[in-house]
Design a protein around this motif. Structure first.
Motif, PDB file in Angstrom:
ATOM      1  N   PHE A  43       0.793  -1.120   0.052  1.00 47.67           N
ATOM      2  CA  PHE A  43       0.117  -0.049   0.042  1.00 47.67           C
ATOM      3  C   PHE A  43       0.789   1.403  -0.035  1.00 47.67           C
ATOM      4  O   PHE A  43       0.640   2.268  -0.727  1.00 47.67           O
ATOM      5  N   GLY A  44       1.874   1.184   0.784  1.00 47.10           N
ATOM      6  CA  GLY A  44       3.077   2.103   0.603  1.00 47.10           C
ATOM      7  C   GLY A  44       3.621   2.439  -0.828  1.00 47.10           C
ATOM      8  O   GLY A  44       3.655   3.620  -1.231  1.00 47.10           O
ATOM      9  N   CYS A  45       3.883   1.558  -1.061  1.00 45.58           N
ATOM     10  CA  CYS A  45       4.145   1.584  -2.779  1.00 45.58           C
ATOM     11  C   CYS A  45       3.195   2.124  -3.536  1.00 45.58           C
ATOM     12  O   CYS A  45       3.237   3.253  -4.299  1.00 45.58           O
ATOM     13  N   ALA A  46       1.995   1.698  -3.389  1.00 45.93           N
ATOM     14  CA  ALA A  46       1.049   2.062  -4.287  1.00 45.93           C
ATOM     15  C   ALA A  46       0.742   3.588  -4.089  1.00 45.93           C
ATOM     16  O   ALA A  46       0.531   4.423  -5.158  1.00 45.93           O
ATOM     17  N   THR A  47       0.776   4.012  -2.770  1.00 48.22           N
ATOM     18  CA  THR A  47       0.507   5.371  -2.746  1.00 48.22           C
ATOM     19  C   THR A  47       1.648   6.290  -3.235  1.00 48.22           C
ATOM     20  O   THR A  47       1.374   7.460  -3.698  1.00 48.22           O
ATOM     21  N   ALA A  48       2.962   5.788  -2.985  1.00 41.86           N
ATOM     22  CA  ALA A  48       4.021   6.519  -3.621  1.00 41.86           C
ATOM     23  C   ALA A  48       3.845   6.501  -5.245  1.00 41.86           C
ATOM     24  O   ALA A  48       4.312   7.777  -5.894  1.00 41.86           O
ATOM     25  N   PHE A  49       3.622   5.505  -5.793  1.00 46.27           N
ATOM     26  CA  PHE A  49       3.289   5.398  -7.204  1.00 46.27           C
ATOM     27  C   PHE A  49       2.136   6.484  -7.730  1.00 46.27           C
ATOM     28  O   PHE A  49       2.188   7.162  -8.530  1.00 46.27           O
ATOM     29  N   GLN A  50       1.014   6.533  -6.903  1.00 46.05           N
ATOM     30  CA  GLN A  50      -0.157   7.568  -7.268  1.00 46.05           C
ATOM     31  C   GLN A  50       0.311   8.724  -7.054  1.00 46.05           C
ATOM     32  O   GLN A  50      -0.109   9.412  -8.128  1.00 46.05           O
ATOM     33  N   THR A  51       1.117   9.327  -6.227  1.00 44.82           N
ATOM     34  CA  THR A  51       1.542  10.670  -6.121  1.00 44.82           C
ATOM     35  C   THR A  51       2.601  10.762  -7.398  1.00 44.82           C
ATOM     36  O   THR A  51       2.572  12.132  -7.435  1.00 44.82           O
ATOM     37  N   GLN A  52       3.193   9.924  -8.056  1.00 44.73           N
ATOM     38  CA  GLN A  52       3.999  10.166  -8.956  1.00 44.73           C
ATOM     39  C   GLN A  52       2.968  10.211 -10.287  1.00 44.73           C
ATOM     40  O   GLN A  52       3.517  10.123 -11.486  1.00 44.73           O
ATOM     41  N   GLY A  53       1.722   9.891 -10.439  1.00 45.84           N
ATOM     42  CA  GLY A  53       1.071   9.960 -11.576  1.00 45.84           C
ATOM     43  C   GLY A  53       0.960   8.674 -12.301  1.00 45.84           C
ATOM     44  O   GLY A  53       0.573   8.362 -13.547  1.00 45.84           O
ATOM     45  N   VAL A  54       1.325   7.651 -11.545  1.00 43.48           N
ATOM     46  CA  VAL A  54       1.336   6.265 -11.960  1.00 43.48           C
ATOM     47  C   VAL A  54      -0.324   5.668 -11.840  1.00 43.48           C
ATOM     48  O   VAL A  54      -0.970   5.939 -11.170  1.00 43.48           O
ATOM     49  N   ASP A  55      -0.737   5.143 -13.098  1.00 43.22           N
ATOM     50  CA  ASP A  55      -2.068   4.530 -13.300  1.00 43.22           C
ATOM     51  C   ASP A  55      -1.854   3.024 -12.562  1.00 43.22           C
ATOM     52  O   ASP A  55      -1.084   2.214 -12.890  1.00 43.22           O
ATOM     53  N   LEU A  56      -2.603   2.727 -11.607  1.00 47.86           N
ATOM     54  CA  LEU A  56      -2.683   1.612 -10.681  1.00 47.86           C
ATOM     55  C   LEU A  56      -3.646   0.720 -11.178  1.00 47.86           C
ATOM     56  O   LEU A  56      -4.919   0.734 -11.259  1.00 47.86           O
ATOM     57  N   ALA A  57      -3.351  -0.795 -10.949  1.00 49.54           N
ATOM     58  CA  ALA A  57      -4.232  -1.683 -10.952  1.00 49.54           C
ATOM     59  C   ALA A  57      -3.750  -2.548  -9.748  1.00 49.54           C
ATOM     60  O   ALA A  57      -2.683  -2.894  -9.373  1.00 49.54           O
ATOM     61  N   ILE A  58      -4.803  -3.127  -8.896  1.00 50.45           N
ATOM     62  CA  ILE A  58      -4.815  -3.647  -7.666  1.00 50.45           C
ATOM     63  C   ILE A  58      -5.188  -5.152  -7.682  1.00 50.45           C
ATOM     64  O   ILE A  58      -6.404  -5.269  -8.459  1.00 50.45           O
ATOM     65  N   THR A  59      -4.781  -6.094  -7.201  1.00 53.92           N
ATOM     66  CA  THR A  59      -5.222  -7.384  -7.288  1.00 53.92           C
ATOM     67  C   THR A  59      -5.775  -7.943  -5.800  1.00 53.92           C
ATOM     68  O   THR A  59      -5.169  -7.228  -4.892  1.00 53.92           O
TER      69      THR A  59
END
Length: 94
Positions: free
Chosen positions: A22-38
């Motif tokens: 979740f920490g990685c996902a949050t960091a990615f999101q703040t950098q503008g990465v489009d996320l897919a979660i499993t």
């Protein structure tokens, strides 16, 4: 603009807000990465879905890492999230 803006990431193993994933996902999101979660199964989707909503992603995919066929199917399918970048954190089984 971030060098990650517009990239795609498939995140596996988000269990709760305190998890490394979740920490990685949050960091990615703040950098503008489009996320897919499993999520692993019907039991886990109930607590993963709210985390996906917090991360502002509509891409929620079923993936049981214990099942090689499911992994191959997701890889072959390439949809609905083509071009995902693979970054993983795996907890060691004790």
């Amino acid at each position: 603009m971030s060098s990650l803006a517009g990239k795609k990431a498939l995140l596996i193993g988000i269990a709760h807000e305190e998890s490394v994933a979740f920490g990685c996902a949050t960091a990615f999101q703040t950098q503008g990465v489009d996320l897919a979660i499993t999520y692993r199964d019907d039991k886990s989707v109930g607590f993963v879905r709210p985390l996906a909503e917090k991360l502002a992603t509509d891409v929620l995919l079923h993936l049981d890492m214990r099942n090689d066929m499911k992994i191959r199917r997701l890889d072959r399918r390439g949809q609905p999230y083509p071009g995902a970048t693979s970054t993983s954190h795996r907890r060691s089984e004790a």
